[in-house]
Design a protein around this motif. Structure first.
Motif, PDB file in Angstrom:
ATOM      1  N   GLN A   1      36.107  34.374  20.305  1.00 10.87           N
ATOM      2  CA  GLN A   1      36.746  33.343  21.111  1.00 10.87           C
ATOM      3  C   GLN A   1      36.397  31.968  20.563  1.00 10.87           C
ATOM      4  O   GLN A   1      35.253  31.699  20.220  1.00 10.87           O
ATOM      5  N   VAL A   2      37.406  31.110  20.471  1.00 10.08           N
ATOM      6  CA  VAL A   2      37.205  29.747  19.984  1.00 10.08           C
ATOM      7  C   VAL A   2      37.782  28.787  21.010  1.00 10.08           C
ATOM      8  O   VAL A   2      38.907  28.969  21.475  1.00 10.08           O
ATOM      9  N   GLN A   3      37.012  27.789  21.368  1.00  3.38           N
ATOM     10  CA  GLN A   3      37.507  26.734  22.245  1.00  3.38           C
ATOM     11  C   GLN A   3      37.607  25.440  21.450  1.00  3.38           C
ATOM     12  O   GLN A   3      36.690  25.106  20.693  1.00  3.38           O
ATOM     13  N   LEU A   4      38.708  24.727  21.646  1.00  4.60           N
ATOM     14  CA  LEU A   4      39.005  23.540  20.857  1.00  4.60           C
ATOM     15  C   LEU A   4      39.204  22.343  21.778  1.00  4.60           C
ATOM     16  O   LEU A   4      39.912  22.444  22.787  1.00  4.60           O
ATOM     17  N   VAL A   5      38.618  21.217  21.397  1.00  3.69           N
ATOM     18  CA  VAL A   5      38.759  19.989  22.180  1.00  3.69           C
ATOM     19  C   VAL A   5      39.117  18.848  21.233  1.00  3.69           C
ATOM     20  O   VAL A   5      38.322  18.491  20.358  1.00  3.69           O
ATOM     21  N   GLU A   6      40.304  18.273  21.440  1.00  2.48           N
ATOM     22  CA  GLU A   6      40.750  17.156  20.611  1.00  2.48           C
ATOM     23  C   GLU A   6      40.300  15.825  21.200  1.00  2.48           C
ATOM     24  O   GLU A   6      40.107  15.697  22.418  1.00  2.48           O
ATOM     25  N   SER A   7      40.170  14.844  20.336  1.00  2.00           N
ATOM     26  CA  SER A   7      39.879  13.476  20.758  1.00  2.00           C
ATOM     27  C   SER A   7      40.407  12.523  19.695  1.00  2.00           C
ATOM     28  O   SER A   7      40.760  12.940  18.590  1.00  2.00           O
ATOM     29  N   GLY A   8      40.456  11.237  20.051  1.00  2.00           N
ATOM     30  CA  GLY A   8      40.825  10.226  19.075  1.00  2.00           C
ATOM     31  C   GLY A   8      42.231   9.671  19.224  1.00  2.00           C
ATOM     32  O   GLY A   8      42.611   8.758  18.483  1.00  2.00           O
ATOM     33  N   GLY A   9      42.999  10.226  20.146  1.00  2.34           N
ATOM     34  CA  GLY A   9      44.343   9.702  20.344  1.00  2.34           C
ATOM     35  C   GLY A   9      44.309   8.325  20.986  1.00  2.34           C
ATOM     36  O   GLY A   9      43.266   7.842  21.425  1.00  2.34           O
ATOM     37  N   ALA A  24      35.209  22.396  17.733  1.00  2.41           N
ATOM     38  CA  ALA A  24      35.352  23.812  18.061  1.00  2.41           C
ATOM     39  C   ALA A  24      34.028  24.410  18.490  1.00  2.41           C
ATOM     40  O   ALA A  24      32.973  24.063  17.951  1.00  2.41           O
ATOM     41  N   SER A  25      34.104  25.284  19.458  1.00  6.60           N
ATOM     42  CA  SER A  25      32.922  26.040  19.855  1.00  6.60           C
ATOM     43  C   SER A  25      32.932  27.375  19.126  1.00  6.60           C
ATOM     44  O   SER A  25      33.955  27.794  18.590  1.00  6.60           O
ATOM     45  N   GLY A  26      31.798  28.046  19.131  1.00 11.27           N
ATOM     46  CA  GLY A  26      31.747  29.355  18.493  1.00 11.27           C
ATOM     47  C   GLY A  26      31.081  29.288  17.136  1.00 11.27           C
ATOM     48  O   GLY A  26      31.123  28.274  16.444  1.00 11.27           O
TER      49      GLY A  26
END
Length: 123
Positions: A1-9, A24-26
Protein backbone atom coordinates in the motif's frame (compact mmCIF):
# COMPACT_ATOMS: atom_id res chain seq x y z
CA UNK A 1 0.00 0.00 0.00
CA UNK A 2 1.24 3.47 -0.92
CA UNK A 3 -0.22 6.74 0.28
CA UNK A 4 0.56 9.91 -1.64
CA UNK A 5 0.26 13.53 -0.54
CA UNK A 6 0.83 16.39 -2.98
CA UNK A 7 1.85 19.92 -2.07
CA UNK A 8 3.19 23.05 -3.72
CA UNK A 9 0.23 24.16 -5.78
CA UNK A 10 -0.94 27.74 -5.86
CA UNK A 11 -1.58 30.82 -7.94
CA UNK A 12 1.12 32.08 -10.26
CA UNK A 13 1.31 34.49 -13.16
CA UNK A 14 1.94 33.29 -16.69
CA UNK A 15 5.64 32.77 -17.24
CA UNK A 16 6.23 31.93 -13.61
CA UNK A 17 7.31 28.71 -11.92
CA UNK A 18 6.06 26.29 -9.31
CA UNK A 19 7.46 23.10 -7.88
CA UNK A 20 5.05 20.39 -6.86
CA UNK A 21 6.04 17.72 -4.37
CA UNK A 22 4.49 14.35 -3.70
CA UNK A 23 5.43 12.59 -0.50
CA UNK A 24 4.86 8.85 -0.37
CA UNK A 25 4.47 6.56 2.57
CA UNK A 26 5.67 2.98 2.60
CA UNK A 27 9.02 1.31 2.44
CA UNK A 28 8.81 0.25 -1.20
CA UNK A 29 8.66 3.68 -2.84
CA UNK A 30 11.76 3.00 -4.92
CA UNK A 31 10.08 0.02 -6.57
CA UNK A 32 7.29 2.16 -8.05
CA UNK A 33 7.28 4.31 -11.12
CA UNK A 34 5.73 7.69 -10.40
CA UNK A 35 3.60 9.90 -12.56
CA UNK A 36 1.92 13.29 -12.58
CA UNK A 37 -1.49 13.83 -14.14
CA UNK A 38 -3.77 16.84 -14.29
CA UNK A 39 -7.49 17.36 -14.43
CA UNK A 40 -9.45 20.24 -15.85
CA UNK A 41 -13.23 20.32 -15.27
CA UNK A 42 -15.05 18.80 -18.20
CA UNK A 43 -11.99 16.93 -19.45
CA UNK A 44 -10.40 13.60 -18.74
CA UNK A 45 -7.42 13.32 -16.44
CA UNK A 46 -4.39 13.71 -18.67
CA UNK A 47 -0.84 12.49 -18.43
CA UNK A 48 1.81 15.10 -17.67
CA UNK A 49 5.05 13.32 -16.78
CA UNK A 50 6.42 10.09 -15.35
CA UNK A 51 9.67 8.75 -14.00
CA UNK A 52 10.72 5.12 -13.81
CA UNK A 53 12.38 3.24 -11.01
CA UNK A 54 15.78 4.70 -10.32
CA UNK A 55 14.89 8.03 -11.91
CA UNK A 56 16.94 7.58 -15.05
CA UNK A 57 14.07 7.40 -17.53
CA UNK A 58 11.42 10.06 -17.82
CA UNK A 59 8.40 10.69 -20.04
CA UNK A 60 6.57 13.92 -20.80
CA UNK A 61 3.42 15.00 -22.54
CA UNK A 62 4.19 17.08 -25.62
CA UNK A 63 2.37 20.03 -24.09
CA UNK A 64 4.86 20.29 -21.21
CA UNK A 65 8.07 19.02 -22.79
CA UNK A 66 10.89 21.51 -22.29
CA UNK A 67 9.01 23.36 -19.55
CA UNK A 68 8.36 20.74 -16.87
CA UNK A 69 10.86 18.42 -15.19
CA UNK A 70 10.00 15.37 -13.13
CA UNK A 71 12.46 13.98 -10.62
CA UNK A 72 12.47 11.71 -7.62
CA UNK A 73 14.42 11.39 -4.39
CA UNK A 74 14.05 7.84 -3.15
CA UNK A 75 15.83 8.66 0.11
CA UNK A 76 13.01 11.11 0.87
CA UNK A 77 10.20 9.06 -0.71
CA UNK A 78 9.33 12.11 -2.76
CA UNK A 79 8.69 12.90 -6.39
CA UNK A 80 8.81 16.43 -7.75
CA UNK A 81 7.41 18.30 -10.71
CA UNK A 82 9.27 21.50 -11.53
CA UNK A 83 7.05 23.64 -13.73
CA UNK A 84 8.58 26.58 -15.56
CA UNK A 85 7.22 29.00 -18.14
CA UNK A 86 3.72 28.30 -16.93
CA UNK A 87 0.78 29.09 -19.18
CA UNK A 88 -2.89 29.69 -18.36
CA UNK A 89 -3.70 26.39 -20.03
CA UNK A 90 -1.62 24.62 -17.37
CA UNK A 91 -4.32 25.52 -14.85
CA UNK A 92 -5.61 22.26 -13.38
CA UNK A 93 -5.66 20.02 -10.35
CA UNK A 94 -2.41 18.07 -10.40
CA UNK A 95 -2.25 14.52 -9.08
CA UNK A 96 0.67 12.27 -8.43
CA UNK A 97 0.30 8.54 -8.84
CA UNK A 98 2.29 5.36 -8.36
CA UNK A 99 2.43 2.18 -10.40
CA UNK A 100 4.36 -1.06 -10.58
CA UNK A 101 3.38 -1.52 -14.23
CA UNK A 102 5.37 -0.71 -17.34
CA UNK A 103 2.96 1.59 -19.19
CA UNK A 104 3.43 4.94 -17.54
CA UNK A 105 1.43 7.26 -19.76
CA UNK A 106 -2.07 5.92 -19.20
CA UNK A 107 -3.95 6.65 -16.01
CA UNK A 108 -5.38 3.12 -15.92
CA UNK A 109 -1.90 1.80 -15.16
CA UNK A 110 -1.69 3.57 -11.83
CA UNK A 111 -2.81 1.91 -8.62
CA UNK A 112 -2.33 4.71 -6.12
CA UNK A 113 -3.33 8.37 -6.31
CA UNK A 114 -2.91 11.44 -4.19
CA UNK A 115 -5.70 13.88 -3.39
CA UNK A 116 -4.48 16.52 -5.84
CA UNK A 117 -3.19 20.07 -5.60
CA UNK A 118 -4.60 23.06 -7.46
CA UNK A 119 -2.41 25.03 -9.84
CA UNK A 120 -3.83 28.25 -11.23
CA UNK A 121 -1.95 30.30 -13.81
CA UNK A 122 -3.23 33.79 -14.43
CA UNK A 123 -2.74 35.62 -17.70
Amino acid sequence: QVQLVESGGGLVQAGGSLRLSCAASGRTFSSYAMGWFRLVPGKEREFVAAVKWGGGITYYADSVKGRFTISRDDAKNTVYLQMNSLKPEDTAVYYCAATARWNLVTRQSYNYWGQGTQVTVSS
